[in-house]
Design a protein around this motif. Structure first.
Motif, PDB file in Angstrom:
ATOM      1  N   ASN A  90     -20.962  33.013  41.644  1.00 27.92           N
ATOM      2  CA  ASN A  90     -20.934  33.397  40.231  1.00 27.92           C
ATOM      3  C   ASN A  90     -22.201  32.883  39.524  1.00 27.92           C
ATOM      4  O   ASN A  90     -22.374  31.672  39.340  1.00 27.92           O
ATOM      5  N   ASN A 122     -11.838  33.732  43.465  1.00 30.51           N
ATOM      6  CA  ASN A 122     -12.353  34.792  42.591  1.00 30.51           C
ATOM      7  C   ASN A 122     -13.144  34.221  41.413  1.00 30.51           C
ATOM      8  O   ASN A 122     -14.036  34.887  40.881  1.00 30.51           O
ATOM      9  N   ASN A 123     -12.829  32.986  41.040  1.00 32.32           N
ATOM     10  CA  ASN A 123     -13.572  32.344  39.963  1.00 32.32           C
ATOM     11  C   ASN A 123     -15.014  32.075  40.393  1.00 32.32           C
ATOM     12  O   ASN A 123     -15.960  32.324  39.650  1.00 32.32           O
ATOM     13  N   PRO A 131     -10.371  25.721  39.667  1.00 24.91           N
ATOM     14  CA  PRO A 131     -10.491  25.530  38.223  1.00 24.91           C
ATOM     15  C   PRO A 131      -9.906  24.209  37.714  1.00 24.91           C
ATOM     16  O   PRO A 131     -10.456  23.605  36.808  1.00 24.91           O
ATOM     17  N   PRO A 190     -16.811  36.134  41.976  1.00 27.51           N
ATOM     18  CA  PRO A 190     -16.093  37.162  41.215  1.00 27.51           C
ATOM     19  C   PRO A 190     -16.264  38.580  41.770  1.00 27.51           C
ATOM     20  O   PRO A 190     -15.367  39.402  41.629  1.00 27.51           O
ATOM     21  N   THR A 238      -7.230  32.622  42.918  1.00 29.75           N
ATOM     22  CA  THR A 238      -7.848  32.405  41.613  1.00 29.75           C
ATOM     23  C   THR A 238      -9.107  31.554  41.772  1.00 29.75           C
ATOM     24  O   THR A 238     -10.165  31.856  41.193  1.00 29.75           O
ATOM     25  N   ALA A 239      -9.004  30.505  42.597  1.00 32.74           N
ATOM     26  CA  ALA A 239     -10.166  29.630  42.790  1.00 32.74           C
ATOM     27  C   ALA A 239     -11.321  30.401  43.437  1.00 32.74           C
ATOM     28  O   ALA A 239     -12.476  30.285  43.007  1.00 32.74           O
TER      29      ALA A 239
END
Ligand code: FAD
Length: 548
Positions: free
Chosen positions: A158, A324-325, A279, A328, A321-322
């Motif tokens: 990211n 994709n954070n 996160p 992305p 979630t971790a």
């Protein structure tokens, strides 16, 4: 086949069982995970007579369900566990030197991100201290990189979050294979090890343990095993056995669950292993291996079924979630997962501490009856844990003249270093041409079986001569699994000897029936083909299905 091989062959279980019941061992070890395997090897090399029993397959507990890293545990620096980091850090090098076919150096990128748990400065200092404590060679010490350099090396990151990165060295391994290779070495040196044999209770004389009762799964036969000392190395089950001994007092286990998700590498195409912030501040790994990338882990309190811990939707969402954070563009979702596994950490409870704050240090408990239990610790530190236990047993036996020698005991036939592993693969490839195999197949065999891969290739020639149309290399591998690695059931082979269930699940379907027939007919255990196939199928479903 030499007599030594009979000792770790599923086809010779009845001989093994009669030896097990007909002598008094200096040491009986309960548990065939890495802790028990390490203890068996250490004890046999100090001249003790040793028997080890495992109630499931070897490594079926936590020791096939870890992150599969031989590492010092960078994150334990945060908890100021300098002693632990130093000990396991130094152990990394020993495990690598003793099994270079199985322990592979892996460059690990730790991205520094906005709002992350470590700044660029603290990352640099933390890894410097880590490398220093673990005595890492200068050539392998950490290097720091700017944002631009980091994104060039790992374009999937990211761009809005990344500030730079550190690259340092860890080691990737195969936990279950490390257990098997350690046990094979112990057995070659005279230890007796048998799977599918459960400790059901203890035998006492004048209030002191002098043996145990056990039950073998396939024959359903119960018997006694006599031992001057009994070590309880049963991982998550340590307290169950302390309870059976009426000695569950004081410190207790605290089980935490960790899960991993596996993706095809093309779907999660990181260029190197990554260690990054989730996160809420925990750190997780994404590790490329065998055409896949695996992601983990979680750390949550656990009190369910210990034999079959399951991955649930919350675990999956947390890890997705971790990922994709930080990556992305990937837009990973649960349909991308090709397999999963969940494992239980047998940690020591500390009041007021959360799952991830609990120490990973090992501890030894001795009961008044003489039961010696060991829990906690890490895969990486297994040799040291074994040394501590066997030192204790040697003192009790009055055997003070045999120092620990496992630092120098090579596994898998004994490679000098990674260069020799490569040369051996080339040599084996050279002599394998006539059985029509690809070079990667030979490299895989050497990674799994070390120098013993040559036995498999030689046997494949025999199969090839008998019926050239058969997949001779597969046949030879199944033969080796039964006669040299005590594979009793197909799932032993597909899950714990080869890791195929996790990293190549589709291939299982191609071979399941043929492999199962071959394994069951050679192992001669009383088990129907239907039942074995059904159980294998359940393992596959479980590895893909999540509970809600
Ligand atoms: P186990 O492997 O569980 O072995 C105990 C065995 O005892 C089991 O096979 C069980 O079937 C058997 N048993 C139980 N009761 C009986 C009985 N009555 N009779 C006979 N046998 C019995 N460490 C690292 O160094 N690197 C890592 O990357 C890493 N990652 C991890 C990730 C996760 C998610 C987890 C859970 C752990 C991780 N660890 C890691 C820690 C490491 O995996 C464990 O410390 C280690 O595997 C524990 O081994 P063990 O032999 O003590 O227990």
């Amino acid at each position: 086949m030499s007599d030594n091989n009979l000792q770790f062959s599923a086809a010779h279980r009845s001989q093994l069982l009669s030896t097990l019941t007909s002598q008094t061992f200096d040491l009986v070890v309960i548990g065939g995970g890495i802790t028990g395997a390490g203890i068996a090897l250490d004890a046999i090399t100090r001249g003790l007579s040793v028997a080890l029993i495992e109630k499931q397959d070897f490594a079926a507990g936590t020791s096939s369900r870890s992150t599969k890293l031989i590492h010092g545990g960078l994150r334990y620096l945060k908890q100021l566990e300098f002693g632990l980091v130093r000990e396991v850090g130094l152990e990394r090098d020993i495990v690598y030197n003793n099994a270079p076919h199985l322990v592979i150096p892996e460059k690990m990128m730790l991205p520094v991100i906005k709002g992350g748990s470590l700044s660029r400065f603290s990352t640099s200092v933390a890894i410097y201290v880590y490398d220093w404590l673990a005595g890492v060679k200068w050539s392998e010490r950490r290097k720091m990189f700017s944002k631009e350099e980091t994104l060039r090396m790992e374009p999937l990151l990211n761009k809005d979050l990344v500030l730079g990165s550190a690259i340092y060295t860890e080691y990737r391994s195969d936990d279950a294979r490390l257990v098997i290779e350690t046990l094979k070495e112990a057995v070659n040196r005279g230890a007796l090890a048998i799977n599918y044999t459960e400790c059901t209770g203890f035998v006492y004389q004048n209030g002191k343990i002098n043996g145990l009762t056990a039950k073998e799964t396939f024959s359903n036969r119960s018997f006694e095993i006599k031992g001057k000392f009994v070590v309880n190395a049963s991982g998550p089950w340590v307290d169950t056995l302390r309870e059976a001994d009426n000695s569950l007092k004081g410190k207790r286990l605290h089980l935490t669950k960790g899960v991993h998700l596996v993706f095809k590498h093309e779907r999660f195409a990181v260029k190197q292993a990554m260690y990054f912030d989730a996160p809420e501040g925990r750190m997780i790994f994404a590790i490329p291996r065998d055409g896949c990338t695996y992601l983990g882990t979680t750390d949550t309190n656990y009190s369910g079924n210990k034999e079959r811990p399951r991955v649930n939707e919350k675990d999956v969402n947390y890890l997705l979630t971790a990922a994709n954070n930080l990556f992305p563009e990937l837009k990973l979702n649960s349909s991308d997962i090709i397999s999963t596994w969940a494992g239980l950490r047998p940690l020591i409870h500390e009041d007021g501490k959360s799952a991830s704050e609990l120490s990973r240090k090992d501890e030894i408990f001795e009961s008044e009856t003489g039961l010696i239990s060991i829990a906690g610790g890490k895969l990486t530190g297994y040799r040291k844990m074994a040394e501590r236990i066997v030192n204790l047993v040697c003192v009790k036996l009055g055997n003070l003249k045999s120092p620990c020698v496992t630092k120098r005991i090579k596994l898998g036939g004994g490679f000098l270093d990674a260069a020799e592993v490569k040369r051996f693969s080339e040599y084996l490839w050279g002599i394998s041409r006539q059985i029509q195999v690809e070079k990667p197949q030979i490299e895989r065999l050497v990674r799994l079986y070390g120098k013993n891969a040559e036995l498999i290739v030689n046997r494949a020639y025999d199969f090839h001569r008998q019926s050239p149309n058969l997949s001779s290399l597969n046949q030879a591998e199944w033969w080796y699994a039964v006669h040299f690695e005590m594979v009793c059931l197909p799932s032993d082979y597909f899950v714990r000897r080869t890791g195929m269930l996790y990293f190549n699940p589709k291939e299982i379907n191609q071979h399941a029936t043929e492999a199962s027939k071959s394994i069951l007919s050679q192992s001669k255990v009383e088990y129907s083909l239907e039942k074995a196939l059904q159980e294998l199928n359940e393992e596959q479903i479980q590895s893909l299905g999540f509970t809600s």
